[in-house]
Design a protein around this motif. Structure first.
Motif, PDB file in Angstrom:
ATOM      1  N   UNK A 183       2.548   6.035  10.028  1.00 32.55           N
ATOM      2  CA  UNK A 183       3.867   5.519   9.681  1.00 32.55           C
ATOM      3  C   UNK A 183       4.588   5.091  10.960  1.00 32.55           C
ATOM      4  N   UNK A 184       5.047   3.859  10.994  1.00 31.60           N
ATOM      5  CA  UNK A 184       5.815   3.357  12.131  1.00 31.60           C
ATOM      6  C   UNK A 184       7.156   2.848  11.617  1.00 31.60           C
ATOM      7  N   UNK A 185       8.235   3.364  12.187  1.00 30.22           N
ATOM      8  CA  UNK A 185       9.561   3.009  11.698  1.00 30.22           C
ATOM      9  C   UNK A 185      10.335   2.241  12.766  1.00 30.22           C
ATOM     10  N   UNK A 186      11.171   1.352  12.319  1.00 31.36           N
ATOM     11  CA  UNK A 186      11.945   0.534  13.238  1.00 31.36           C
ATOM     12  C   UNK A 186      13.067   1.355  13.873  1.00 31.36           C
ATOM     13  N   UNK A 230       3.128   0.860   7.349  1.00 33.48           N
ATOM     14  CA  UNK A 230       2.131   1.919   7.281  1.00 33.48           C
ATOM     15  C   UNK A 230       0.767   1.282   7.491  1.00 33.48           C
ATOM     16  N   UNK A 231      -0.009   1.818   8.410  1.00 25.39           N
ATOM     17  CA  UNK A 231      -1.392   1.382   8.578  1.00 25.39           C
ATOM     18  C   UNK A 231      -2.306   2.550   8.230  1.00 25.39           C
ATOM     19  N   UNK A 232      -3.438   2.240   7.587  1.00 20.35           N
ATOM     20  CA  UNK A 232      -4.437   3.239   7.231  1.00 20.35           C
ATOM     21  C   UNK A 232      -5.664   2.970   8.089  1.00 20.35           C
ATOM     22  N   UNK A 281      -6.605  -1.044   6.172  1.00 18.59           N
ATOM     23  CA  UNK A 281      -5.612  -1.702   5.327  1.00 18.59           C
ATOM     24  C   UNK A 281      -4.231  -1.334   5.849  1.00 18.59           C
ATOM     25  N   UNK A 282      -3.210  -2.014   5.348  1.00 16.99           N
ATOM     26  CA  UNK A 282      -1.855  -1.722   5.801  1.00 16.99           C
ATOM     27  C   UNK A 282      -0.843  -2.169   4.760  1.00 16.99           C
ATOM     28  N   UNK A 283       0.335  -1.598   4.851  1.00 11.10           N
ATOM     29  CA  UNK A 283       1.483  -2.048   4.058  1.00 11.10           C
ATOM     30  C   UNK A 283       2.528  -2.461   5.072  1.00 11.10           C
ATOM     31  N   UNK A 284       2.731  -3.777   5.173  1.00 14.35           N
ATOM     32  CA  UNK A 284       3.517  -4.314   6.272  1.00 14.35           C
ATOM     33  C   UNK A 284       5.004  -3.986   6.179  1.00 14.35           C
ATOM     34  N   UNK A 285       5.520  -3.879   4.974  1.00 15.80           N
ATOM     35  CA  UNK A 285       6.953  -3.620   4.803  1.00 15.80           C
ATOM     36  C   UNK A 285       7.162  -2.424   3.881  1.00 15.80           C
ATOM     37  N   UNK A 286       7.498  -1.285   4.453  1.00 13.98           N
ATOM     38  CA  UNK A 286       7.825  -0.115   3.646  1.00 13.98           C
ATOM     39  C   UNK A 286       9.194  -0.316   3.006  1.00 13.98           C
ATOM     40  N   UNK A 287       9.340   0.181   1.799  1.00 16.19           N
ATOM     41  CA  UNK A 287      10.595   0.025   1.081  1.00 16.19           C
ATOM     42  C   UNK A 287      11.171   1.381   0.720  1.00 16.19           C
ATOM     43  N   UNK A 324      10.777  11.054  14.681  1.00 19.29           N
ATOM     44  CA  UNK A 324      10.299  10.068  15.632  1.00 19.29           C
ATOM     45  C   UNK A 324       9.981   8.766  14.904  1.00 19.29           C
ATOM     46  N   UNK A 325       9.703   7.728  15.674  1.00 23.22           N
ATOM     47  CA  UNK A 325       9.441   6.428  15.084  1.00 23.22           C
ATOM     48  C   UNK A 325       8.060   6.351  14.461  1.00 23.22           C
ATOM     49  N   UNK A 326       7.138   7.238  14.867  1.00 25.56           N
ATOM     50  CA  UNK A 326       5.773   7.158  14.372  1.00 25.56           C
ATOM     51  C   UNK A 326       5.257   8.545  14.034  1.00 25.56           C
ATOM     52  N   UNK A 327       4.548   8.675  12.924  1.00 22.33           N
ATOM     53  CA  UNK A 327       3.948   9.943  12.541  1.00 22.33           C
ATOM     54  C   UNK A 327       2.609   9.664  11.882  1.00 22.33           C
ATOM     55  N   UNK A 328       1.617  10.555  12.117  1.00 21.60           N
ATOM     56  CA  UNK A 328       0.261  10.351  11.626  1.00 21.60           C
ATOM     57  C   UNK A 328      -0.134  11.524  10.728  1.00 21.60           C
ATOM     58  N   UNK A 329      -0.741  11.218   9.577  1.00 18.65           N
ATOM     59  CA  UNK A 329      -1.227  12.242   8.659  1.00 18.65           C
ATOM     60  C   UNK A 329      -2.670  11.907   8.306  1.00 18.65           C
ATOM     61  N   UNK A 330      -3.516  12.931   8.159  1.00 19.96           N
ATOM     62  CA  UNK A 330      -4.943  12.736   7.922  1.00 19.96           C
ATOM     63  C   UNK A 330      -5.364  13.247   6.550  1.00 19.96           C
ATOM     64  N   UNK A 331      -6.351  12.529   5.934  1.00 19.06           N
ATOM     65  CA  UNK A 331      -6.881  12.924   4.629  1.00 19.06           C
ATOM     66  C   UNK A 331      -8.386  12.689   4.601  1.00 19.06           C
TER      67      UNK A 331
END
Length: 334
Positions: A77-80, A41-43, A51-57, A8-15
């Motif tokens: 995680x959100x994917x285009x 990725x947003x935290x 915090x967030x990482x605007x562009x995953x590589x 899917x375009x979005x997935x959530x993981x918890x820590x």
């Protein structure tokens, strides 16, 4: 450590995390039929993005997280749409050394200063510490890219964050803006501040008698401005004389002050979204919140550029096209 394949375009993981510690998050992204931007990725913690990482590589991604509370953080995680068969592999969350935990006695303080620095500017940072520390009750220092804490920061009035990644750049000087209540001075590590800097700033600010942000550097733009340099109508430079207090569209955050008891705008997170154009991002956020911005009066040469520093953000923007595009985009939106 986890391995996950997302369909899917979005997935959530918890820590689980503990307040007062820094955490290094690392993961590897892979996918097939890659045709552009992977995603972001947003935290989040307690439904708030910290915090967030605007562009995953593609490949290894890593950055530092500072939890706001002990408890659970979620990785979102959100994917285009044009990314297929995304694989996020080898996720690890490593607890690093303890970092600043704000003590209870900060509630009785009201004059704070905060600066972000890089290792190349350690000599000029030392000058800033020497001039500002006697004027404030607490000084916060964000060490971007440092691998060690300089000895001159070992002082009971100084709190610091050691961030080897330096991901938030100059925006980090606003890291504490929602954590304390009082006169919050955001300063730079390449400016020489006079001995009466804080006192004179507070004196002028109080005369305004309204919630606002003030600075000694700023600019006004012409109507329908689209270019941050060519469309300036007025420019208030921090080294030059200014005879009276003036309203400004955009303020320089390296010689700025905001009373966080009266202005409740999270300008740190706005700055983090545009780490190469934080002055513009902060000013737009304040404007949207209805907060006025003013440049203050001062004598010629009262504030000076530190001669130990000869390369800064303005020079960076001239050679980095992506940074310039970011500024142009903000100009159009703000």
């Amino acid at each position: 450590m986890n391995t996950s394949v997302f369909s899917e375009e979005k997935s959530i993981m918890n820590y689980d995390v503990i307040y007062g510690y820094a955490y290094k998050l690392s993961f590897e992204v892979g996918c097939s039929h890659f045709r552009g931007k992977i995603g972001r990725l947003s935290v989040c913690q307690n439904s708030e993005e910290i915090t967030s990482k605007e562009t995953l590589t593609i490949g290894i991604n890593s950055f530092i997280i500072y939890p706001k509370n002990t408890g659970v953080i979620s990785l979102n995680f959100e994917f285009t749409e044009n990314v297929e068969s995304v694989c996020v592999d080898a996720i690890s969350l490593e607890k690093l050394e303890s970092v600043m935990v704000l003590p209870d006695d900060l509630q009785r303080l009201e004059v704070f200063a905060a600066v972000a620095s890089i290792p190349q500017r350690e000599p000029s940072l030392k000058d800033v510490i020497g001039s500002i520390l006697p004027q404030v009750e607490k000084l916060f220092v964000y060490l971007n890219g440092y691998k060690h804490v300089p000895n001159f920061l070992q002082n009971e009035k100084i709190e610091y964050v050691l961030d080897p990644t330096g991901r938030t750049a100059a925006a980090a000087k606003l890291y504490w803006v929602t954590k304390v209540e009082g006169y919050y001075f955001s300063i730079d590590d390449d400016i020489v501040y006079p001995f009466d800097y804080c006192a004179k700033t507070i004196e002028q600010y109080e005369k305004l008698n309204e919630p606002c942000m003030v600075s000694y550097h700023g600019k006004n733009y012409s109507m329908l401005a689209t270019h941050q340099r060519l469309d300036r109508a007025e420019f208030y430079q921090f080294e030059h004389e200014q005879l009276k207090i003036s309203a400004a569209h955009v303020l320089g955050t390296g010689v700025a002050m905001v009373d966080t008891r009266k202005v409740k705008v999270d300008i740190y997170h706005e700055a983090c979204k545009h780490p190469r154009s934080i002055d513009l991002a902060v000013s737009i956020a304040l404007r949207k919140a209805g907060i006025s911005r003013y440049t203050l009066s001062k004598k010629e040469g009262w504030l000076k550029q530190n001669t130990k520093v000869n390369h800064g953000l303005n020079e960076f923007k001239q050679i980095d096209k992506e940074a310039s595009k970011d500024v142009e985009g903000l100009m159009l939106s703000g």
